[in-house]
Design a protein around this motif. Structure first.
Motif, short mmCIF file in Angstrom:
data_model
loop_
_atom_site.label_atom_id
_atom_site.label_comp_id
_atom_site.label_asym_id
_atom_site.label_seq_id
_atom_site.Cartn_x
_atom_site.Cartn_y
_atom_site.Cartn_z
N UNK A 136 0.98 -1.27 -0.34
CA UNK A 136 -0.31 0.12 -0.27
C UNK A 136 1.04 1.32 -0.21
N UNK A 137 1.68 1.24 0.69
CA UNK A 137 2.94 2.42 0.56
C UNK A 137 3.92 2.63 -0.89
N UNK A 138 3.83 1.58 -1.84
CA UNK A 138 3.88 1.69 -2.90
C UNK A 138 3.20 2.56 -3.10
N UNK A 139 2.00 2.44 -3.27
CA UNK A 139 0.85 2.44 -4.33
C UNK A 139 0.86 3.86 -3.83
N UNK A 140 1.34 4.11 -2.53
CA UNK A 140 0.55 5.86 -2.42
C UNK A 140 2.05 6.76 -2.55
N UNK A 141 2.32 6.29 -2.77
CA UNK A 141 4.70 7.10 -3.01
C UNK A 141 4.86 7.03 -4.88
N UNK A 142 4.05 6.08 -5.25
CA UNK A 142 4.09 6.52 -6.79
C UNK A 142 2.82 6.89 -7.37
N UNK A 143 2.11 7.31 -6.43
CA UNK A 143 0.96 8.01 -6.72
C UNK A 143 1.10 9.78 -6.58
N UNK A 144 2.43 9.95 -6.11
CA UNK A 144 2.18 11.12 -5.38
C UNK A 144 3.16 11.75 -5.94
N UNK A 145 4.64 11.22 -6.01
CA UNK A 145 5.98 10.76 -6.27
C UNK A 145 5.84 11.06 -8.24
N UNK A 146 7.32 11.44 -8.61
CA UNK A 146 7.37 11.34 -10.10
C UNK A 146 8.35 10.03 -9.87
N UNK A 147 8.19 9.27 -11.05
CA UNK A 147 8.67 8.10 -11.25
C UNK A 147 10.42 8.32 -12.39
N UNK A 148 10.39 7.51 -11.71
CA UNK A 148 12.02 7.49 -13.33
C UNK A 148 11.71 6.96 -14.20
N UNK A 149 12.54 5.79 -15.13
CA UNK A 149 12.31 5.36 -16.32
C UNK A 149 12.40 3.83 -15.89
N UNK A 150 12.93 3.49 -14.20
CA UNK A 150 12.36 2.39 -13.95
C UNK A 150 11.97 2.14 -12.97
N UNK A 151 10.42 3.14 -13.14
CA UNK A 151 9.15 3.21 -12.02
C UNK A 151 9.74 3.17 -10.82
N UNK A 152 10.72 3.65 -10.79
CA UNK A 152 11.50 4.38 -8.98
C UNK A 152 10.39 5.85 -8.71
N UNK A 153 9.93 5.99 -7.26
CA UNK A 153 9.63 7.53 -7.34
C UNK A 153 10.75 7.89 -6.72
N UNK A 154 10.55 9.21 -7.75
CA UNK A 154 11.95 9.99 -7.39
C UNK A 154 11.42 11.40 -6.95
N UNK A 155 12.12 10.72 -4.96
CA UNK A 155 11.50 11.67 -4.10
C UNK A 155 12.92 12.90 -4.10
N UNK A 156 13.00 13.77 -3.30
CA UNK A 156 12.97 15.14 -3.46
C UNK A 156 14.12 15.08 -2.51
N UNK A 157 14.11 14.56 -1.20
CA UNK A 157 15.50 14.42 -0.59
C UNK A 157 14.73 13.18 0.53
N UNK A 158 15.59 12.74 0.63
CA UNK A 158 16.26 11.54 1.52
C UNK A 158 16.80 11.68 2.47
N UNK A 159 16.64 11.92 3.72
CA UNK A 159 17.14 11.87 4.61
C UNK A 159 18.22 10.14 6.04
N UNK A 160 18.56 10.30 5.65
CA UNK A 160 19.24 8.90 6.64
C UNK A 160 20.34 9.11 7.71
N UNK A 161 20.36 8.27 8.61
CA UNK A 161 21.17 8.04 9.25
C UNK A 161 21.80 6.69 9.15
#
Ligand code: 6PG
Length: 239
Positions: A120-145
């Protein structure tokens, strides 16, 4: 050193404030507030310090985060009001203090079956974020530890190959850091993001960071750095 820029700071607070300033500057400079700014959050100790700094500075500088959509790089499979929930951490120190609207919050449901939550989270993020040619969501910024073992999000060393290469945006995993049952963004989505900022703080991580920066590094962070053109690392470690 893989394609990354590293910024060093004296302590976690100064580091969190610097990352905050840089993000708030970016939000303040945005021309088009109508396009969603998709951000991915992590959990952990430095995340709490960072969220507090963002809430303080956004208020002090009167910069709105209303255009931001909040996603998670990973979540622990616990209910959203439990102390170990990454959502609970963000809600307490960032989302509630800034009165972020519910339609901008896309949490991973740690309280349901991880497979279903990931779908369900995949469906949601792909609904909101643009997708690259491989179908992955392109987030503007990801914060990682970064963990002592070199893990980022909930991508841990020794993860099964199917986790490492999966095209599913979110994948349930069993982690070596408690709580074990988690859901994480995959490597492809971390590689696809427009920006990834890694906040590395806390004694005991020096080796993990060194190994991740090595040209032939094998840690999960190393893999992310090697898959990306540019990654920004903030650290208070002397390496
Ligand atoms: C999690 C995190 C994890 C975290 C690192 C660093 O849910 O546990 O997303 O990837 O960012 O473990 O955590 P600390 O800052 O607490 O060391």
């Amino acid at each position: 050193m893989p394609n990354c820029e590293m910024l060093s700071f004296a302590n976690p607070k100064v580091m969190a404030r610097a990352a905050t300033e840089r993000w708030i500057d970016q939000l303040a400079a945005r021309r088009d507030d109508s396009a969603p700014f998709c951000v991915g959050l992590s959990g952990g100790r430095i995340a709490g310090t960072f969220f507090t700094a963002v809430a303080e500075q956004a208020r002090a500088r009167a910069v709105s985060l209303a255009g931001a959509h909040f996603f998670w790089a990973d979540e622990r499979c616990v209910p959203p009001d439990e102390a170990e929930s990454n959502f609970a951490l963000a809600r307490r120190y960032l989302l509630d203090p800034l009165a972020i609207q519910p339609d901008k919050i896309h949490r991973l449901r740690g309280e349901i079956a991880p497979e279903r939550a990931a779908e369900e989270a995949e469906a949601e993020i792909c609904r909101i974020a643009p997708l690259n040619t491989a179908g992955q969501p392109v987030l503007d910024l990801i914060f990682l530890g970064l963990g002592e073992d070199g893990h980022v999000a909930s991508l841990f060393p020794g993860a099964p190959q199917e986790v490492v290469v999966t095209k599913a945006v979110y994948v349930p995993v069993l982690a070596s850091k408690p709580p074990p049952r988690r859901i994480t963004l995959n490597f492809a989505a971390l590689a696809a993001a427009r920006q990834v900022w890694v906040l590395v703080s806390g004694a005991g991580k020096e080796n993990a960071l060194r190994e991740s920066l090595a040209a032939n590094g094998k840690t999960p962070l190393a893999r992310v750095l090697q898959m990306r053109d540019k990654t920004l690392i903030f650290t208070d470690l002397a390496i």
